[in-house]
Scaffold this motif. Structure first.
Motif, PDB file in Angstrom:
ATOM      1  N   HIS A  54       4.704   9.163 -11.150  1.00 40.15           N
ATOM      2  CA  HIS A  54       4.502   8.429 -10.175  1.00 40.15           C
ATOM      3  C   HIS A  54       3.763   8.904  -8.828  1.00 40.15           C
ATOM      4  O   HIS A  54       2.978   8.460  -8.387  1.00 40.15           O
ATOM      5  CB  HIS A  54       5.839   7.854  -9.580  1.00 40.15           C
ATOM      6  CG  HIS A  54       5.917   6.902  -8.404  1.00 40.15           C
ATOM      7  ND1 HIS A  54       5.861   7.319  -7.139  1.00 40.15           N
ATOM      8  CD2 HIS A  54       5.866   5.757  -8.495  1.00 40.15           C
ATOM      9  CE1 HIS A  54       5.765   6.209  -6.525  1.00 40.15           C
ATOM     10  NE2 HIS A  54       5.705   5.137  -7.424  1.00 40.15           N
ATOM     11  N   ASP A  55       3.958  10.369  -8.576  1.00 41.23           N
ATOM     12  CA  ASP A  55       3.115  10.863  -7.720  1.00 41.23           C
ATOM     13  C   ASP A  55       1.692  11.146  -8.002  1.00 41.23           C
ATOM     14  O   ASP A  55       1.035  10.955  -7.112  1.00 41.23           O
ATOM     15  CB  ASP A  55       3.828  12.376  -7.308  1.00 41.23           C
ATOM     16  CG  ASP A  55       5.079  12.154  -6.597  1.00 41.23           C
ATOM     17  OD1 ASP A  55       5.617  11.152  -6.161  1.00 41.23           O
ATOM     18  OD2 ASP A  55       5.744  13.392  -6.716  1.00 41.23           O
ATOM     19  N   LEU A  56       1.496  11.110  -9.220  1.00 44.66           N
ATOM     20  CA  LEU A  56       0.103  11.510  -9.829  1.00 44.66           C
ATOM     21  C   LEU A  56      -0.543  10.207  -9.636  1.00 44.66           C
ATOM     22  O   LEU A  56      -1.594  10.117  -9.160  1.00 44.66           O
ATOM     23  CB  LEU A  56       0.043  11.974 -11.087  1.00 44.66           C
ATOM     24  CG  LEU A  56      -1.030  12.213 -11.722  1.00 44.66           C
ATOM     25  CD1 LEU A  56      -2.135  13.208 -10.953  1.00 44.66           C
ATOM     26  CD2 LEU A  56      -1.078  12.710 -13.372  1.00 44.66           C
ATOM     27  N   THR A  57      -0.083   9.021  -9.993  1.00 41.67           N
ATOM     28  CA  THR A  57      -0.650   7.839  -9.962  1.00 41.67           C
ATOM     29  C   THR A  57      -0.929   7.205  -8.461  1.00 41.67           C
ATOM     30  O   THR A  57      -2.046   6.764  -8.257  1.00 41.67           O
ATOM     31  CB  THR A  57       0.356   6.802 -10.744  1.00 41.67           C
ATOM     32  OG1 THR A  57       1.414   6.613 -10.143  1.00 41.67           O
ATOM     33  CG2 THR A  57       0.083   6.796 -12.163  1.00 41.67           C
ATOM     34  N   GLU A  58       0.024   7.588  -7.509  1.00 48.23           N
ATOM     35  CA  GLU A  58      -0.046   7.420  -6.209  1.00 48.23           C
ATOM     36  C   GLU A  58      -1.334   8.245  -5.618  1.00 48.23           C
ATOM     37  O   GLU A  58      -2.254   7.430  -4.893  1.00 48.23           O
ATOM     38  CB  GLU A  58       0.886   7.505  -5.358  1.00 48.23           C
ATOM     39  CG  GLU A  58       1.891   6.512  -5.416  1.00 48.23           C
ATOM     40  CD  GLU A  58       3.114   7.139  -4.216  1.00 48.23           C
ATOM     41  OE1 GLU A  58       2.879   8.223  -3.793  1.00 48.23           O
ATOM     42  OE2 GLU A  58       4.199   6.254  -4.080  1.00 48.23           O
ATOM     43  N   LEU A  59      -1.634   9.353  -6.016  1.00 47.68           N
ATOM     44  CA  LEU A  59      -2.679  10.373  -5.552  1.00 47.68           C
ATOM     45  C   LEU A  59      -3.978   9.681  -6.071  1.00 47.68           C
ATOM     46  O   LEU A  59      -4.813   9.841  -5.569  1.00 47.68           O
ATOM     47  CB  LEU A  59      -2.484  11.657  -5.879  1.00 47.68           C
ATOM     48  CG  LEU A  59      -3.667  12.480  -5.606  1.00 47.68           C
ATOM     49  CD1 LEU A  59      -3.705  12.810  -3.983  1.00 47.68           C
ATOM     50  CD2 LEU A  59      -3.097  13.944  -6.236  1.00 47.68           C
ATOM     51  N   GLU A  60      -3.899   9.284  -7.296  1.00 50.27           N
ATOM     52  CA  GLU A  60      -5.194   8.821  -8.006  1.00 50.27           C
ATOM     53  C   GLU A  60      -5.512   7.492  -7.304  1.00 50.27           C
ATOM     54  O   GLU A  60      -6.931   7.145  -7.132  1.00 50.27           O
ATOM     55  CB  GLU A  60      -5.156   8.356  -9.443  1.00 50.27           C
ATOM     56  CG  GLU A  60      -4.942   9.858 -10.341  1.00 50.27           C
ATOM     57  CD  GLU A  60      -4.606   9.511 -11.934  1.00 50.27           C
ATOM     58  OE1 GLU A  60      -4.395   8.637 -12.053  1.00 50.27           O
ATOM     59  OE2 GLU A  60      -4.759  10.379 -12.587  1.00 50.27           O
ATOM     60  N   GLU A  61      -4.780   6.740  -7.066  1.00 46.40           N
ATOM     61  CA  GLU A  61      -4.983   5.250  -6.386  1.00 46.40           C
ATOM     62  C   GLU A  61      -5.532   5.620  -4.816  1.00 46.40           C
ATOM     63  O   GLU A  61      -6.406   4.773  -4.437  1.00 46.40           O
ATOM     64  CB  GLU A  61      -3.565   4.452  -6.280  1.00 46.40           C
ATOM     65  CG  GLU A  61      -3.035   4.012  -7.399  1.00 46.40           C
ATOM     66  CD  GLU A  61      -1.850   2.926  -7.331  1.00 46.40           C
ATOM     67  OE1 GLU A  61      -1.367   3.140  -6.203  1.00 46.40           O
ATOM     68  OE2 GLU A  61      -1.450   2.487  -8.485  1.00 46.40           O
ATOM     69  N   ARG A  62      -5.094   6.559  -4.196  1.00 46.42           N
ATOM     70  CA  ARG A  62      -5.525   6.993  -2.950  1.00 46.42           C
ATOM     71  C   ARG A  62      -6.840   7.343  -2.910  1.00 46.42           C
ATOM     72  O   ARG A  62      -7.658   7.286  -2.269  1.00 46.42           O
ATOM     73  CB  ARG A  62      -4.630   7.919  -2.268  1.00 46.42           C
ATOM     74  CG  ARG A  62      -3.249   7.477  -1.667  1.00 46.42           C
ATOM     75  CD  ARG A  62      -2.678   8.479  -1.015  1.00 46.42           C
ATOM     76  NE  ARG A  62      -1.136   8.137  -0.908  1.00 46.42           N
ATOM     77  CZ  ARG A  62      -0.221   8.947  -0.630  1.00 46.42           C
ATOM     78  NH1 ARG A  62      -0.545  10.153  -0.514  1.00 46.42           N
ATOM     79  NH2 ARG A  62       1.046   8.712  -0.370  1.00 46.42           N
ATOM     80  N   GLU A  63      -7.313   8.165  -4.024  1.00 45.16           N
ATOM     81  CA  GLU A  63      -8.520   8.704  -4.180  1.00 45.16           C
ATOM     82  C   GLU A  63      -9.617   7.514  -4.658  1.00 45.16           C
ATOM     83  O   GLU A  63     -10.793   7.468  -4.095  1.00 45.16           O
ATOM     84  CB  GLU A  63      -8.656   9.647  -5.207  1.00 45.16           C
ATOM     85  CG  GLU A  63      -7.789  11.162  -4.920  1.00 45.16           C
ATOM     86  CD  GLU A  63      -7.907  12.237  -5.965  1.00 45.16           C
ATOM     87  OE1 GLU A  63      -8.418  11.968  -7.047  1.00 45.16           O
ATOM     88  OE2 GLU A  63      -7.381  13.178  -5.534  1.00 45.16           O
TER      89      GLU A  63
END
Length: 66
Positions: A54-63
């Motif tokens: 979940h943290d990884l997907t949030e980070l990718e969405e922000r990028e």
């Protein structure tokens, strides 16, 4: 200790031993008792992995937005 206190402590102790021996004599789960479907360590690991994903997907969405 007074006699009555000794008496009550002794009976609480014997009742505890009796309950423990009865629980050990029952091989099958007791009625109304919840049985874990998975070991606790497996559930913790799975939840940790889910949280990391979940943290990884949030980070990718922000990028992707930036």
């Amino acid at each position: 200790m007074t006699r009555t206190r000794d008496f009550h402590r002794f009976h609480r102790w014997t009742a505890k031993l009796r309950r423990r021996s009865l629980r050990n004599a029952l091989p099958e789960p007791r009625e109304g008792e919840l049985q874990p479907t998975h070991p606790v360590s497996e559930v913790r690991c799975r939840e940790w992995q889910r949280d990391q994903l979940h943290d990884l997907t949030e980070l990718e969405e922000r990028e992707a937005i930036a």
